[in-house]
Design a protein around this motif. Structure first.
Motif, PDB file in Angstrom:
ATOM      1  N   ARG A  11      35.153  36.151 -23.201  1.00  0.00           N
ATOM      2  CA  ARG A  11      35.393  37.017 -24.352  1.00  0.00           C
ATOM      3  C   ARG A  11      36.481  37.993 -23.980  1.00  0.00           C
ATOM      4  O   ARG A  11      36.435  38.630 -22.944  1.00  0.00           O
ATOM      5  N   CYS A  56      19.812  43.003 -20.147  1.00  0.00           N
ATOM      6  CA  CYS A  56      19.391  41.625 -20.350  1.00  0.00           C
ATOM      7  C   CYS A  56      19.061  41.024 -18.983  1.00  0.00           C
ATOM      8  O   CYS A  56      19.849  41.144 -18.047  1.00  0.00           O
ATOM      9  N   GLN A  95      22.956  42.661 -31.223  1.00  0.00           N
ATOM     10  CA  GLN A  95      23.880  41.805 -30.505  1.00  0.00           C
ATOM     11  C   GLN A  95      23.257  41.397 -29.172  1.00  0.00           C
ATOM     12  O   GLN A  95      22.746  42.240 -28.441  1.00  0.00           O
ATOM     13  N   ARG A 138      29.668  35.001 -30.470  1.00  0.00           N
ATOM     14  CA  ARG A 138      29.888  35.706 -29.198  1.00  0.00           C
ATOM     15  C   ARG A 138      30.155  37.154 -29.494  1.00  0.00           C
ATOM     16  O   ARG A 138      31.248  37.463 -29.938  1.00  0.00           O
ATOM     17  N   PRO A 139      29.247  38.068 -29.312  1.00  0.00           N
ATOM     18  CA  PRO A 139      27.860  37.865 -28.884  1.00  0.00           C
ATOM     19  C   PRO A 139      26.997  37.285 -30.015  1.00  0.00           C
ATOM     20  O   PRO A 139      27.361  37.374 -31.188  1.00  0.00           O
ATOM     21  N   ALA A 147      24.259  39.599 -25.758  1.00  0.00           N
ATOM     22  CA  ALA A 147      25.452  39.221 -24.994  1.00  0.00           C
ATOM     23  C   ALA A 147      25.303  37.887 -24.267  1.00  0.00           C
ATOM     24  O   ALA A 147      26.273  37.162 -24.096  1.00  0.00           O
ATOM     25  N   SER A 148      24.107  37.558 -23.812  1.00  0.00           N
ATOM     26  CA  SER A 148      23.910  36.300 -23.081  1.00  0.00           C
ATOM     27  C   SER A 148      23.680  35.172 -24.078  1.00  0.00           C
ATOM     28  O   SER A 148      22.692  35.177 -24.795  1.00  0.00           O
ATOM     29  N   GLY A 149      24.555  34.221 -24.084  1.00  0.00           N
ATOM     30  CA  GLY A 149      24.426  33.140 -25.052  1.00  0.00           C
ATOM     31  C   GLY A 149      24.872  31.833 -24.453  1.00  0.00           C
ATOM     32  O   GLY A 149      25.207  31.799 -23.278  1.00  0.00           O
ATOM     33  N   GLY A 208      29.872  35.635 -19.571  1.00  0.00           N
ATOM     34  CA  GLY A 208      28.810  36.130 -20.434  1.00  0.00           C
ATOM     35  C   GLY A 208      27.979  35.005 -21.026  1.00  0.00           C
ATOM     36  O   GLY A 208      27.176  35.230 -21.932  1.00  0.00           O
TER      37      GLY A 208
END
Length: 189
Positions: free
Chosen positions: A186, A3, A72, A108-109, A74-76, A50
């Protein structure tokens, strides 16, 4: 799964004025250093949690679709799904329809399901998913705990500015930092 951010954030979660008030600095001699430390603190808190603080465009690269059909991210938090591109065996990009997609951007994610999933022809990074992630466009959108952690971190890095160059930061994490970011991290078993 890789990402990357496609553009830098338009602003930082804490401003130069916020940092100067926190440090009780009223001159401009070290504004460039402080601005650099703010950026380091943001990147560090994003790496630790994250999360993406200020909204900006991101891209997720995949080699293949997941077996369970749920992608999924991961960056949110993921605000919007912007484009999905699959490269065929000749390297030609094919735009995937976003019609009827399902996005749970706050999980998450984050989780994404697409109705259409053409097979990639490229072995590595044959799928590109463009999305916008972040809490919002302004510092006011970022949770206070993350901003307070950044202020503490900038202060600690500023205190050792003569011993550690900006390029070598972050050199230390101040006491209390981990407790401030803990609700946003997380946990893995």
């Amino acid at each position: 799964m890789t990402c990357v951010e496609l553009a830098a954030p338009a602003s930082e979660p804490v401003s130069l004025a916020d940092v100067k008030a926190h440090l009780k600095i009223d001159h401009t001699d070290e504004d460039d250093l402080l601005s650099g430390l703010i950026s380091v603190a943001r990147r560090h808190v994003e790496a630790e949690t994250g999360l993406t603080t200020i909204s900006r465009p991101m891209r997720l690269y995949l080699d293949d679709w997941p077996r369970d059909e749920v992608i999924q991210i991961a960056s949110g938090p993921v605000q919007t799904l912007d484009a999905v591109t699959v490269y065929d065996e000749t390297g030609v990009p094919v735009q995937v329809s976003l019609e009827d997609h399902l996005l749970d951007g706050v999980a998450r994610p984050a989780r994404l399901w697409l109705r259409e999933r053409p097979l990639p022809g490229r072995v590595l990074n044959g799928i590109e998913i463009d999305f916008t992630a972040g809490f919002g466009e302004a510092a006011a959108d970022v949770p206070d705990g993350l901003k307070r952690a950044m202020l503490l971190h900038v202060a600690a890095m500023f205190a050792c500015r003569g011993a550690v160059t900006l390029a070598d930061q972050p050199a230390l994490v101040p006491p209390g930092y981990d407790r401030l970011i803990a609700p946003f991290c997380r946990r893995r078993l």
